[in-house]
Design an enzyme around this catalytic site. Structure first.
Site, mmCIF file in Angstrom:
data_model
loop_
_atom_site.group_PDB
_atom_site.id
_atom_site.type_symbol
_atom_site.label_atom_id
_atom_site.label_comp_id
_atom_site.label_asym_id
_atom_site.label_seq_id
_atom_site.Cartn_x
_atom_site.Cartn_y
_atom_site.Cartn_z
ATOM 1 N N GLU A 59 0.837 -1.211 0.000
ATOM 2 C CA GLU A 59 0.000 0.000 0.000
ATOM 3 C C GLU A 59 0.873 1.263 0.000
ATOM 4 O O GLU A 59 1.819 1.361 0.803
ATOM 5 C CB GLU A 59 -0.871 -0.019 1.272
ATOM 6 C CG GLU A 59 -1.864 1.128 1.406
ATOM 7 C CD GLU A 59 -2.614 1.079 2.745
ATOM 8 O OE1 GLU A 59 -2.150 0.387 3.683
ATOM 9 O OE2 GLU A 59 -3.670 1.733 2.848
ATOM 10 N N LYS A 100 -9.818 1.814 -2.249
ATOM 11 C CA LYS A 100 -10.041 1.291 -0.895
ATOM 12 C C LYS A 100 -11.425 1.673 -0.385
ATOM 13 O O LYS A 100 -11.763 2.864 -0.305
ATOM 14 C CB LYS A 100 -8.953 1.842 0.024
ATOM 15 C CG LYS A 100 -8.892 1.247 1.410
ATOM 16 C CD LYS A 100 -7.640 1.783 2.144
ATOM 17 C CE LYS A 100 -7.453 1.230 3.524
ATOM 18 N NZ LYS A 100 -6.159 1.682 4.133
ATOM 19 N N CYS A 129 -5.427 -3.071 2.807
ATOM 20 C CA CYS A 129 -5.203 -2.892 4.244
ATOM 21 C C CYS A 129 -6.458 -3.019 5.117
ATOM 22 O O CYS A 129 -6.913 -4.128 5.351
ATOM 23 C CB CYS A 129 -4.478 -1.575 4.482
ATOM 24 S SG CYS A 129 -3.601 -1.550 6.083
#
Lengths: 298, 298
Positions: free
Chosen positions: B43, B116, B153
């Site tokens: 990331e 995300k 994440c």
């Protein structure tokens, strides 16, 4: 009160149903003497795991709710002043049987029923033959000590079930279980399966910030011709909201394990890992699909 | 073809963005030489983890898709004949920034974008300040070798995201990540967090019958005044559809780890653990609620 004691009764089932009942009552007494507020018995503990074969005579093992078994445990719950999570093979009507549990409160009343929602069917676990899929949804019950979710065995592989129980406020989810190894499996495969079983349930604790308590039976059972038998692997456990195992049973003997559930720990964990805050509830509609064909991506 | 090789590039980010870019290109070259078909970077690997503080000048670090960084990696993907999962800080418009990734194919084209979806906000991880929540949904992309899901994440704590990507056909889910410890945490707490992080992702593999690949950065970074710093814990890993870790990086150094992904293993696992078959899609509507108040149980 922010903490309570729970007891998981890991037992072996014998051919004689009366013996199983007697032993369970004795274990409730023992667990109560050890200070337990909530006592959980394993899935279908009153009988051998009859689902190893498909046999219509096994429907004789079922009984209604309320019925003789629940009456017996209601009396015991009242006598001991405890909650009992009591799984049983439920006869709801001719041709409508469920893999169920009742939650019994310290007044000796049935305060909840849960009927297993996810029904497996694998060699040696022919549950789709015996059990109609549950229609209770994923329930959560108030005990005064804490809210408890109750799910059964195969449900433990489904994050959806744990999530809904948690959204309903469950602080603890109990999973009465009957899981084991086929006798022809190698050691590596056995270890992998046991580890996966624990991992997936610990993950429910982590992603929801709850306690998880899994209660398995233990020992070898053969039922029906050519069933080959199942070696139930025990390993009942309790883990905390970070997924850390705080109490754990052996893989080969009957025992009662205890754990203290501390709701302050739950509160603290969710403050630091606020997963429930950030769920994308606007983007989860596809969870209601069986499979999503030919998705082309973005 | 039923198997392929994937590479996870665990790196430390330095102050100098050009150095980070150069190192990433070199790592793609190395991973390609080691036979990788799909290479995944961590990331926001092009910069230090700037979300340790809220600073409007950090928006200067973002760039469009396509843009200079994606162009550079598209060239590299074509040169090496590999897929690259390339995370970056995306500027979509003034005031609309995302924590994104692109999937680049061996023809050097961008074949997918993921933004995300779950955005955290915790002390030291002020992501809600920088990133608008993604609007791509939970995507899955065809590579010819396998279908891959790409999440980022914080998404890794959400079984909903892994499930939807799996329902779209993902054989592998990649999780580019930036996670670490605050410097003031004790060893027990550090160990618990790392174990929970691995457990929850291994559980996604188990409950969906897929491979999971988590790619973290490594090393200490301090950014912004009084941030205190984060010690990124590395420990990138790949696990198989039974949740068994098949490749694993250290906690303290840069390295490339490789894993062979075998789709026959995935098929075999799902035949023996047919969890997708038994989902109760009729009973999951409550997953779209934030919380369910005052549920009275059955």
């Amino acid at each position: 009160m922010s903490s309570l004691k729970i007891a998981l009764v890991q037992t072996q089932a014998h051919e004689d149903r009366k013996e199983n009942l007697k032993k369970a009552i004795l274990n409730v007494e023992k667990a109560s003497a050890l200070g337990a507020n909530i006592i959980c018995l394993p899935e279908l503990f009153l009988t051998r795991y009859f689902c190893q074969s498909e046999d219509t005579t096994c429907f004789d093992l079922a009984e209604p709710i309320p019925g003789p078994a629940t009456n017996r445990f209601c009396g015991e719950a009242k006598k001991r002043g405890v909650f009992i999570v009591c799984p049983l093979f439920e006869k709801r009507a001719s041709g409508v049987y469920h893999n169920s549990l009742v939650l019994i409160d310290p007044a000796g009343e049935i305060s909840g029923i849960y009927r297993k929602m996810h029904i497996p069917d694998d060699p040696g676990y022919f549950e789709k033959f015996y059990f109609a899929p549950g229609d209770t949804g994923f329930s959560c019950f108030e005990t005064g000590f804490a809210k408890i979710g109750t799910l059964i065995c195969w449900d433990q592989w489904y994050p959806e079930a744990a999530r809904i129980a948690s959204l309903k406020g469950a602080d603890i989810i109990f999973y009465p279980t009957a899981i084991g190894w086929h006798t022809n499996e190698d050691e590596h495969s056995k270890k992998t399966q046991l580890e996966a079983w624990k991992t997936v349930q610990r993950a429910h604790a982590i992603s929801n910030g709850i306690y998880v308590a899994a209660v398995n039976r233990v020992g070898f059972e053969e039922s029906g011709e050519n069933s080959g038998g199942i070696d139930f692997w025990g390993n009942s456990f309790v883990c905390d909201p970070q997924g850390a195992v705080i109490s754990e049973a052996s893989g080969n003997r009957e025992e009662i394990i205890l754990a203290d559930v501390d709701l302050r720990k739950l509160e603290e964990t969710r403050r630091n890992w606020p997963f429930l805050r950030d769920r994308r509830i606007d983007a989860y509609s596809e969870l209601r699909q069986r499979f999503i064909d030919n998705d082309s991506g973005t």
